[in-house]
Motif scaffolding. Structure first.
Motif, PDB file in Angstrom:
ATOM      1  N   LEU A 195       0.870  -1.130  -0.100  1.00 53.69           N
ATOM      2  CA  LEU A 195       0.031   0.005  -0.062  1.00 53.69           C
ATOM      3  C   LEU A 195       0.716   1.151   0.027  1.00 53.69           C
ATOM      4  O   LEU A 195       1.803   1.305   0.996  1.00 53.69           O
ATOM      5  CB  LEU A 195      -0.894  -0.033   1.195  1.00 53.69           C
ATOM      6  CG  LEU A 195      -1.902  -1.150   1.351  1.00 53.69           C
ATOM      7  CD1 LEU A 195      -2.508  -0.943   2.811  1.00 53.69           C
ATOM      8  CD2 LEU A 195      -3.078  -1.198   0.293  1.00 53.69           C
ATOM      9  N   PHE A 196       0.816   2.140  -1.076  1.00 50.94           N
ATOM     10  CA  PHE A 196       1.537   3.416  -0.982  1.00 50.94           C
ATOM     11  C   PHE A 196       0.397   4.699  -0.564  1.00 50.94           C
ATOM     12  O   PHE A 196      -0.420   4.839  -1.153  1.00 50.94           O
ATOM     13  CB  PHE A 196       1.779   3.686  -2.426  1.00 50.94           C
ATOM     14  CG  PHE A 196       3.223   3.007  -2.674  1.00 50.94           C
ATOM     15  CD1 PHE A 196       4.400   3.262  -2.537  1.00 50.94           C
ATOM     16  CD2 PHE A 196       2.950   1.595  -3.311  1.00 50.94           C
ATOM     17  CE1 PHE A 196       5.604   2.873  -3.213  1.00 50.94           C
ATOM     18  CE2 PHE A 196       4.134   0.853  -3.847  1.00 50.94           C
ATOM     19  CZ  PHE A 196       5.446   1.529  -3.603  1.00 50.94           C
ATOM     20  N   PRO A 197       1.165   5.136   0.571  1.00 51.13           N
ATOM     21  CA  PRO A 197       0.007   6.271   1.106  1.00 51.13           C
ATOM     22  C   PRO A 197       0.088   7.429   0.004  1.00 51.13           C
ATOM     23  O   PRO A 197       0.817   7.734  -0.886  1.00 51.13           O
ATOM     24  CB  PRO A 197       0.901   6.862   2.216  1.00 51.13           C
ATOM     25  CG  PRO A 197       1.890   5.764   2.696  1.00 51.13           C
ATOM     26  CD  PRO A 197       2.090   5.169   1.366  1.00 51.13           C
ATOM     27  N   PRO A 198      -1.040   8.089   0.076  1.00 51.48           N
ATOM     28  CA  PRO A 198      -1.082   9.118  -1.046  1.00 51.48           C
ATOM     29  C   PRO A 198      -0.155  10.460  -0.760  1.00 51.48           C
ATOM     30  O   PRO A 198       0.266  10.585   0.429  1.00 51.48           O
ATOM     31  CB  PRO A 198      -2.667   9.753  -0.753  1.00 51.48           C
ATOM     32  CG  PRO A 198      -3.074   9.276   0.668  1.00 51.48           C
ATOM     33  CD  PRO A 198      -2.010   7.982   1.215  1.00 51.48           C
ATOM     34  N   ALA A 199      -0.208  11.326  -1.733  1.00 51.54           N
ATOM     35  CA  ALA A 199       1.070  12.332  -1.673  1.00 51.54           C
ATOM     36  C   ALA A 199       1.021  13.266  -0.727  1.00 51.54           C
ATOM     37  O   ALA A 199       2.003  13.583  -0.089  1.00 51.54           O
ATOM     38  CB  ALA A 199       0.711  13.188  -3.108  1.00 51.54           C
ATOM     39  N   ASP A 200      -0.213  13.581   0.017  1.00 55.47           N
ATOM     40  CA  ASP A 200      -0.223  14.551   1.213  1.00 55.47           C
ATOM     41  C   ASP A 200       0.079  13.792   2.481  1.00 55.47           C
ATOM     42  O   ASP A 200       0.887  14.535   3.442  1.00 55.47           O
ATOM     43  CB  ASP A 200      -1.588  14.880   1.364  1.00 55.47           C
ATOM     44  CG  ASP A 200      -2.602  14.086   1.788  1.00 55.47           C
ATOM     45  OD1 ASP A 200      -2.525  12.903   0.994  1.00 55.47           O
ATOM     46  OD2 ASP A 200      -3.721  14.210   2.369  1.00 55.47           O
ATOM     47  N   VAL A 201       0.000  12.627   2.516  1.00 59.48           N
ATOM     48  CA  VAL A 201       0.472  11.787   3.667  1.00 59.48           C
ATOM     49  C   VAL A 201       1.896  11.527   3.796  1.00 59.48           C
ATOM     50  O   VAL A 201       2.675  11.916   4.569  1.00 59.48           O
ATOM     51  CB  VAL A 201      -0.034  10.395   3.760  1.00 59.48           C
ATOM     52  CG1 VAL A 201       0.546   9.420   4.909  1.00 59.48           C
ATOM     53  CG2 VAL A 201      -1.556  10.450   3.999  1.00 59.48           C
ATOM     54  N   VAL A 202       2.332  11.314   2.328  1.00 63.30           N
ATOM     55  CA  VAL A 202       3.856  11.145   2.262  1.00 63.30           C
ATOM     56  C   VAL A 202       4.633  12.442   2.729  1.00 63.30           C
ATOM     57  O   VAL A 202       5.595  12.544   3.240  1.00 63.30           O
ATOM     58  CB  VAL A 202       4.226  10.710   0.703  1.00 63.30           C
ATOM     59  CG1 VAL A 202       5.643  10.688   0.711  1.00 63.30           C
ATOM     60  CG2 VAL A 202       3.745   9.388   0.581  1.00 63.30           C
ATOM     61  N   GLU A 203       4.094  13.596   1.969  1.00 56.35           N
ATOM     62  CA  GLU A 203       4.482  15.004   2.288  1.00 56.35           C
ATOM     63  C   GLU A 203       4.558  15.228   3.668  1.00 56.35           C
ATOM     64  O   GLU A 203       5.578  15.850   4.395  1.00 56.35           O
ATOM     65  CB  GLU A 203       3.632  15.866   1.529  1.00 56.35           C
ATOM     66  CG  GLU A 203       4.185  17.365   1.725  1.00 56.35           C
ATOM     67  CD  GLU A 203       3.474  18.140   0.980  1.00 56.35           C
ATOM     68  OE1 GLU A 203       3.789  19.782   1.063  1.00 56.35           O
ATOM     69  OE2 GLU A 203       2.649  18.114   0.125  1.00 56.35           O
ATOM     70  N   HIS A 204       3.555  14.884   4.321  1.00 54.43           N
ATOM     71  CA  HIS A 204       3.533  15.270   5.822  1.00 54.43           C
ATOM     72  C   HIS A 204       4.460  14.485   6.628  1.00 54.43           C
ATOM     73  O   HIS A 204       5.363  15.012   7.496  1.00 54.43           O
ATOM     74  CB  HIS A 204       2.286  14.891   6.515  1.00 54.43           C
ATOM     75  CG  HIS A 204       1.763  15.173   7.834  1.00 54.43           C
ATOM     76  ND1 HIS A 204       2.289  14.244   8.982  1.00 54.43           N
ATOM     77  CD2 HIS A 204       1.172  16.355   8.345  1.00 54.43           C
ATOM     78  CE1 HIS A 204       1.912  14.898  10.006  1.00 54.43           C
ATOM     79  NE2 HIS A 204       1.428  16.120   9.900  1.00 54.43           N
ATOM     80  N   LEU A 205       4.920  13.056   6.341  1.00 53.72           N
ATOM     81  CA  LEU A 205       5.796  12.241   7.002  1.00 53.72           C
ATOM     82  C   LEU A 205       7.241  12.895   6.408  1.00 53.72           C
ATOM     83  O   LEU A 205       8.093  12.881   7.464  1.00 53.72           O
ATOM     84  CB  LEU A 205       5.524  10.935   6.627  1.00 53.72           C
ATOM     85  CG  LEU A 205       6.758   9.854   7.328  1.00 53.72           C
ATOM     86  CD1 LEU A 205       6.907  10.063   8.811  1.00 53.72           C
ATOM     87  CD2 LEU A 205       6.420   8.619   6.696  1.00 53.72           C
ATOM     88  N   GLY A 206       7.218  13.203   5.324  1.00 57.63           N
ATOM     89  CA  GLY A 206       8.514  13.646   4.711  1.00 57.63           C
ATOM     90  C   GLY A 206       8.924  15.008   5.412  1.00 57.63           C
ATOM     91  O   GLY A 206      10.226  15.206   5.770  1.00 57.63           O
TER      92      GLY A 206
END
Length: 194
Positions: free
Chosen positions: A7-18
């Motif tokens: 499962l790949f999280p959506p862009a906004d979730v990845v951005e938040h974690l990044g």
């Protein structure tokens, strides 16, 4: 081929974690010779459901059919990346990860992972790995080390909710990405709960 289902999280979730990881990625150990984690690139952040270390080309079509069936039977509730941990344990850590909340999500993800692993086995693919633990790997350590300081940092993370919509079959080309990181090739996506 080396592959995995995730499962790949959506862009906004990845951005938040990044954004949370950015200052940690820039930091160096407090002591000379401290082990600096090799941080996972944002585009590689994913939640692995099954690792397939030696997937044969001849098994791809049947695997895709079985993954589509497995995904269709397993809708998921909202998930949130939060907290953290280390494998194999905090004292001899080699991998740092962010966990999944709520706890009910672990049960759904474990059932989905079981279905995905069963689909892969039925298609003739070898599945590697131990018991399923819902996590996203954020860093690897060059050698086993005490990671309690990093875990205190990761425990503070609390990301936004997200709705997983599909799982993805990915081929991993080791050392072919920037800075000798893996290059990921998407082989198929499969809708959840349809």
């Amino acid at each position: 081929m080396r592959a995995f289902v995730a499962l790949f999280p959506p862009a906004d979730v990845v951005e938040h974690l990044g954004e949370f990881l950015a200052p940690r990625r820039a930091a160096r150990g407090p002591q000379a010779g401290a082990i600096v984690p090799r941080w996972t690139r944002d585009e590689h952040l994913h939640l692995t459901l099954a690792f397939l270390p030696d997937l044969a080309d001849r098994d791809l079509e049947e695997l895709a059919d079985r993954l589509a069936q497995a995904a269709a039977k397993r809708p998921l509730d909202l998930l949130r990346l939060a907290g953290g941990g280390a494998f194999p344990d905090p004292i001899d850590a080699r991998v740092l990860w962010v966990g999944v909340q709520p706890e009910s999500g672990h049960e759904q993800l474990a059932r989905l992972a079981g279905s995905v692993r069963s689909a892969a086995n039925s298609a003739g693919a070898l599945v590697s790995g131990g018991a399923f633990t819902a996590h996203v790997t954020v860093a690897r350590l060059a050698r086993a080390t005490r990671a309690t300081r990093w875990l205190r940092v990761l425990q503070a993370y609390d990301g936004p909710d997200w709705q997983p919509e599909h799982l993805t079959l990915v081929r991993s080309h080791l050392g072919q990405g920037p800075h000798r990181t893996p290059r990921y090739e998407e082989l198929g996506t499969f809708a959840l709960g349809e």
